[in-house]
Design an enzyme around this catalytic site. Structure first.
Site, PDB file in Angstrom:
ATOM      1  N   HIS A   1      -6.264  13.890  -9.146  1.00  0.00           N
ATOM      2  CA  HIS A   1      -7.178  13.313  -8.155  1.00  0.00           C
ATOM      3  C   HIS A   1      -6.786  13.638  -6.715  1.00  0.00           C
ATOM      4  O   HIS A   1      -7.621  13.629  -5.830  1.00  0.00           O
ATOM      5  CB  HIS A   1      -7.305  11.798  -8.352  1.00  0.00           C
ATOM      6  CG  HIS A   1      -6.018  11.050  -8.220  1.00  0.00           C
ATOM      7  ND1 HIS A   1      -5.020  11.117  -9.159  1.00  0.00           N
ATOM      8  CD2 HIS A   1      -5.563  10.224  -7.248  1.00  0.00           C
ATOM      9  CE1 HIS A   1      -4.012  10.350  -8.770  1.00  0.00           C
ATOM     10  NE2 HIS A   1      -4.315   9.797  -7.628  1.00  0.00           N
TER      11      HIS A   1
ATOM     12  N   PHE B   1       1.570   2.668 -12.761  1.00  0.00           N
ATOM     13  CA  PHE B   1       1.025   3.323 -11.558  1.00  0.00           C
ATOM     14  C   PHE B   1       0.934   4.833 -11.810  1.00  0.00           C
ATOM     15  O   PHE B   1       1.656   5.369 -12.629  1.00  0.00           O
ATOM     16  CB  PHE B   1       1.951   3.016 -10.381  1.00  0.00           C
ATOM     17  CG  PHE B   1       1.442   3.557  -9.078  1.00  0.00           C
ATOM     18  CD1 PHE B   1       0.337   3.002  -8.464  1.00  0.00           C
ATOM     19  CD2 PHE B   1       2.066   4.634  -8.464  1.00  0.00           C
ATOM     20  CE1 PHE B   1      -0.136   3.506  -7.264  1.00  0.00           C
ATOM     21  CE2 PHE B   1       1.605   5.140  -7.254  1.00  0.00           C
ATOM     22  CZ  PHE B   1       0.497   4.581  -6.660  1.00  0.00           C
ATOM     23  N   ASP B   2       0.035   5.531 -11.097  1.00  0.00           N
ATOM     24  CA  ASP B   2      -0.195   6.950 -11.427  1.00  0.00           C
ATOM     25  C   ASP B   2       1.050   7.830 -11.314  1.00  0.00           C
ATOM     26  O   ASP B   2       1.291   8.671 -12.169  1.00  0.00           O
ATOM     27  CB  ASP B   2      -1.401   7.539 -10.665  1.00  0.00           C
ATOM     28  CG  ASP B   2      -1.324   7.376  -9.163  1.00  0.00           C
ATOM     29  OD1 ASP B   2      -0.345   6.788  -8.679  1.00  0.00           O
ATOM     30  OD2 ASP B   2      -2.234   7.847  -8.468  1.00  0.00           O
TER      31      ASP B   2
ATOM     32  N   ALA C   1       6.655  -2.288  -5.634  1.00  0.00           N
ATOM     33  CA  ALA C   1       6.031  -1.948  -4.357  1.00  0.00           C
ATOM     34  C   ALA C   1       5.394  -3.171  -3.674  1.00  0.00           C
ATOM     35  O   ALA C   1       5.484  -3.328  -2.464  1.00  0.00           O
ATOM     36  CB  ALA C   1       4.982  -0.860  -4.564  1.00  0.00           C
TER      37      ALA C   1
ATOM     38  N   ASP D   1       8.571  -2.291 -11.110  1.00  0.00           N
ATOM     39  CA  ASP D   1       8.008  -1.384 -10.111  1.00  0.00           C
ATOM     40  C   ASP D   1       7.497  -2.313  -9.015  1.00  0.00           C
ATOM     41  O   ASP D   1       6.470  -2.965  -9.156  1.00  0.00           O
ATOM     42  CB  ASP D   1       6.889  -0.557 -10.758  1.00  0.00           C
ATOM     43  CG  ASP D   1       6.243   0.405  -9.771  1.00  0.00           C
ATOM     44  OD1 ASP D   1       6.561   0.336  -8.581  1.00  0.00           O
ATOM     45  OD2 ASP D   1       5.406   1.213 -10.213  1.00  0.00           O
TER      46      ASP D   1
ATOM     47  N   TYR E   1      26.204  10.780   8.331  1.00  0.00           N
ATOM     48  CA  TYR E   1      25.877  11.253   6.979  1.00  0.00           C
ATOM     49  C   TYR E   1      26.329  10.225   5.942  1.00  0.00           C
ATOM     50  O   TYR E   1      25.602   9.919   5.006  1.00  0.00           O
ATOM     51  CB  TYR E   1      26.576  12.593   6.728  1.00  0.00           C
ATOM     52  CG  TYR E   1      26.114  13.297   5.474  1.00  0.00           C
ATOM     53  CD1 TYR E   1      25.152  14.310   5.558  1.00  0.00           C
ATOM     54  CD2 TYR E   1      26.632  12.970   4.218  1.00  0.00           C
ATOM     55  CE1 TYR E   1      24.722  14.975   4.414  1.00  0.00           C
ATOM     56  CE2 TYR E   1      26.200  13.623   3.077  1.00  0.00           C
ATOM     57  CZ  TYR E   1      25.245  14.623   3.167  1.00  0.00           C
ATOM     58  OH  TYR E   1      24.817  15.269   2.039  1.00  0.00           O
TER      59      TYR E   1
ATOM     60  N   LYS F   1       4.759  -0.068   1.013  1.00  0.00           N
ATOM     61  CA  LYS F   1       3.801  -1.154   0.789  1.00  0.00           C
ATOM     62  C   LYS F   1       4.363  -2.427   1.429  1.00  0.00           C
ATOM     63  O   LYS F   1       4.289  -2.584   2.631  1.00  0.00           O
ATOM     64  CB  LYS F   1       3.554  -1.365  -0.709  1.00  0.00           C
ATOM     65  CG  LYS F   1       3.484  -0.079  -1.557  1.00  0.00           C
ATOM     66  CD  LYS F   1       2.312   0.802  -1.250  1.00  0.00           C
ATOM     67  CE  LYS F   1       2.317   2.168  -1.952  1.00  0.00           C
ATOM     68  NZ  LYS F   1       2.850   2.296  -3.269  1.00  0.00           N
TER      69      LYS F   1
HETATM   70  C1  PLP Z   1       2.946   3.498  -4.191  1.00  0.00           C
HETATM   71  C2  PLP Z   1       3.467   3.145  -5.483  1.00  0.00           C
HETATM   72  C3  PLP Z   1       4.395   3.958  -6.141  1.00  0.00           C
HETATM   73  C4  PLP Z   1       4.847   5.292  -5.611  1.00  0.00           C
HETATM   74  O1  PLP Z   1       5.390   5.181  -4.358  1.00  0.00           O
HETATM   75  P1  PLP Z   1       5.259   6.279  -3.224  1.00  0.00           P
HETATM   76  O2  PLP Z   1       6.019   5.680  -2.099  1.00  0.00           O
HETATM   77  O3  PLP Z   1       3.816   6.491  -2.943  1.00  0.00           O
HETATM   78  O4  PLP Z   1       5.904   7.527  -3.733  1.00  0.00           O
HETATM   79  C5  PLP Z   1       4.858   3.523  -7.359  1.00  0.00           C
HETATM   80  N1  PLP Z   1       4.436   2.374  -7.908  1.00  0.00           N
HETATM   81  C6  PLP Z   1       3.541   1.575  -7.305  1.00  0.00           C
HETATM   82  C7  PLP Z   1       3.114   0.304  -7.937  1.00  0.00           C
HETATM   83  C8  PLP Z   1       3.024   1.937  -6.083  1.00  0.00           C
HETATM   84  O5  PLP Z   1       2.115   1.163  -5.499  1.00  0.00           O
END
Ligand code: PLP
Length: 458
Positions: free
Chosen positions: A450, A124-125, A217, A215, A72, A258
């Site tokens: 969506h 990002f969404d 990813a 951000d 843990y 990603k």
């Molecule tokens: C995928 C993504 C997110 C969100 O991540 P999740 O792992 O899907 O929750 C945030 N910002 C960007 C640029 C992304 O591609």
């Protein structure tokens, strides 16, 4: 003679691809309310819905899974991950989270309050969702050229610095807790942000007393584009470039699904210990104790290795090369594709592809549905459905672009699969003049609609 580029890996395990008939797919997509998220994966032949969590792990990652420590607190897997995060990003403080949006939730809980503005480059969404859910406002300051489908510009993901400065200047202190720069800029088409631009945003953040978070990813793909397109970087390594990108910032959110090539995982990282401590409380409430945060030990081990796999130069060369290969096949067919090709996906312009479908009838979604029926290929709409309604007026946001995105999972499909995809897109393109029925919304959720929207044919 130069020998061709090839994938720096070979296959050790395979998964069956299910075939289906056109008649079956016609029925299935109706049953799914014309929303491709509602399809079962075995109703899909080639799945290009997303590159998120769909990659193939390496034998080293699988081996690391076996030595996961499920304690843990203070698991060795946590320390493996901490070492990798610090080596790759340069940040001393980090918190694991179960995925990227969870990382956003932790960071934004510590940073953002009602009425704040959060400028950036086309958020990002889920980022937009988390900001708007807190009754704060994301302000898109992406460069205008990003909206031009075919104009060549090496860094179409960039922030327009003058626009950003206007936003920063015209707002009282304390109203802008942070700037979020997304690398690569997914919404603008997987387009990269230059090192010079990150440096410029960082300078403005200091000048106006706010902070900058990446951000991240697709940070490795972004680093690849900096290496291959920006002056002064061709001789630098991917990891060196990544470290420099992060060095200009106060922290990051990461969806590890990603560029870290795991099927689940994420984290936040911080330069400032105080903010890290504040965020730690939210991590514990929402994700789990700070040494696991929603991840099992074996998953942290796989992620640690994935950070190295995903920043390997030969891997990135073949990865981004495959995206460009699919893009160039489509271009040869005359299909309107976004250029230059981005890092993780090829984007098709639905307006010029389907001139008979007006924007109110969701041409992006119509094209995604047609491509599914044609070849069993699952793509994603990046258009009015994804843009949601304006949070204040509740009007549809029809003003943006209408595209479909063909996102390529990492280390999964071969170039033969790409040939199949391109041929199927071309088959739809050849019958585009007979596609004249749009879609309308039967049911939608108030936010991030969506994913669950139900549609019917007009
Ligand atoms: C995928 C993504 C997110 C969100 O991540 P999740 O792992 O899907 O929750 C945030 N910002 C960007 C640029 C992304 O591609």
């Amino acid at each position: 003679m130069e020998l061709p580029i090839f994938e720096p890996f070979k296959t050790k395990m395979v998964e069956t691809v299910y075939k289906s008939s056109r008649e079956q797919r016609e029925q299935w997509i109706k049953d799914a309310s014309f929303n491709l998220f509602n399809l079962k994966s075995d109703q899909v032949i080639i799945d290009l819905l997303t590159d998120s969590g769909t990659g193939a792990m390496s034998d080293r990652q699988w081996a690391a899974m076996m030595t996961g420590d499920e304690s843990y607190a203070g698991a060795s897997s946590y320390y493996n991950l901490k070492k990798a995060v610090t080596e790759i990003t340069g940040f001393d403080f980090f918190l694991p989270a179960h995925q990227g949006r969870a990382a956003e939730n932790v960071l934004f809980s510590a940073l953002i309050k009602e009425g704040d503005l959060v400028p950036g480059n086309s958020h990002f969404d889920t980022t937009k969702g988390h900001i708007e859910f807190r009754k704060a406002i994301p302000v898109d300051c992406t460069v205008d050229i990003a909206m031009d489908f075919t104009a060549y510009y090496p860094f179409k993901g960039n922030v327009d610095l003058a626009r950003l400065e206007d936003v920063l200047k015209s707002n009282p202190r304390g109203k802008i807790p942070c700037i979020i720069v997304t690398i690569t800029n997914n919404t603008a088409g997987g387009q990269p942000v230059s090192m010079e631009n990150i440096r410029g945003v960082s300078r403005l953040a200091r000048k106006y007393d706010t902070s900058l978070f990446l951000d991240s990813a697709r940070f490795a793909e972004n680093a690849w584009f900096i290496k291959t397109r920006e002056e002064g970087y061709p001789d630098k390594g991917i990891r060196e470039i990544a470290l420099e990108m992060f060095s200009y910032t106060d922290g990051m959110t990461m969806s590890s699904k990603k560029d870290a090539i795991v099927n689940m995982g994420g984290f936040t990282a911080y330069r400032d210990k105080e903010l890290f401590r504040k965020a730690s409380a939210y991590n514990i409430i929402y994700e789990g104790f700070i040494t696991y945060g929603g991840m099992s030990g074996r998953d942290m081990n796989a992620l640690a290795q994935g950070l190295y796999d995903g920043t390997d130069e030969e891997y990135l060369r073949s990865r981004i090369g495959q995206v460009a290969y699919l893009g160039s096949l489509l271009k040869e067919y005359g299909v309107p594709v976004l250029e230059p090709f981005g890092g993780h996906a090829v984007f098709i312009d639905a307006y010029s592809f389907l001139p008979l479908i007006p924007k109110e009838k969701f041409p992006g979604q119509v094209l995604a549905v047609e491509l599914y029926i044609e070849g069993g290929i699952r793509s994603a709409e990046v258009g009015a459905l994804m843009a949601d309604r304006d949070p204040v007026t509740r009007e549809n946001r029809f003003s943006g672009r209408e595209m479909i995105r063909l996102a390529l999972p990492r280390r999964v499909y071969s170039d033969n699969h790409m040939k199949y995809v391109a041929a199927a897109v071309n088959a739809v393109y050849e019958r585009r003049k007979s596609i004249n029925r749009g879609l309308k919304i039967k049911w939608e959720a108030p936010i991030l609609r969506h994913f669950t929207v139900e549609l019917e044919r007009f």
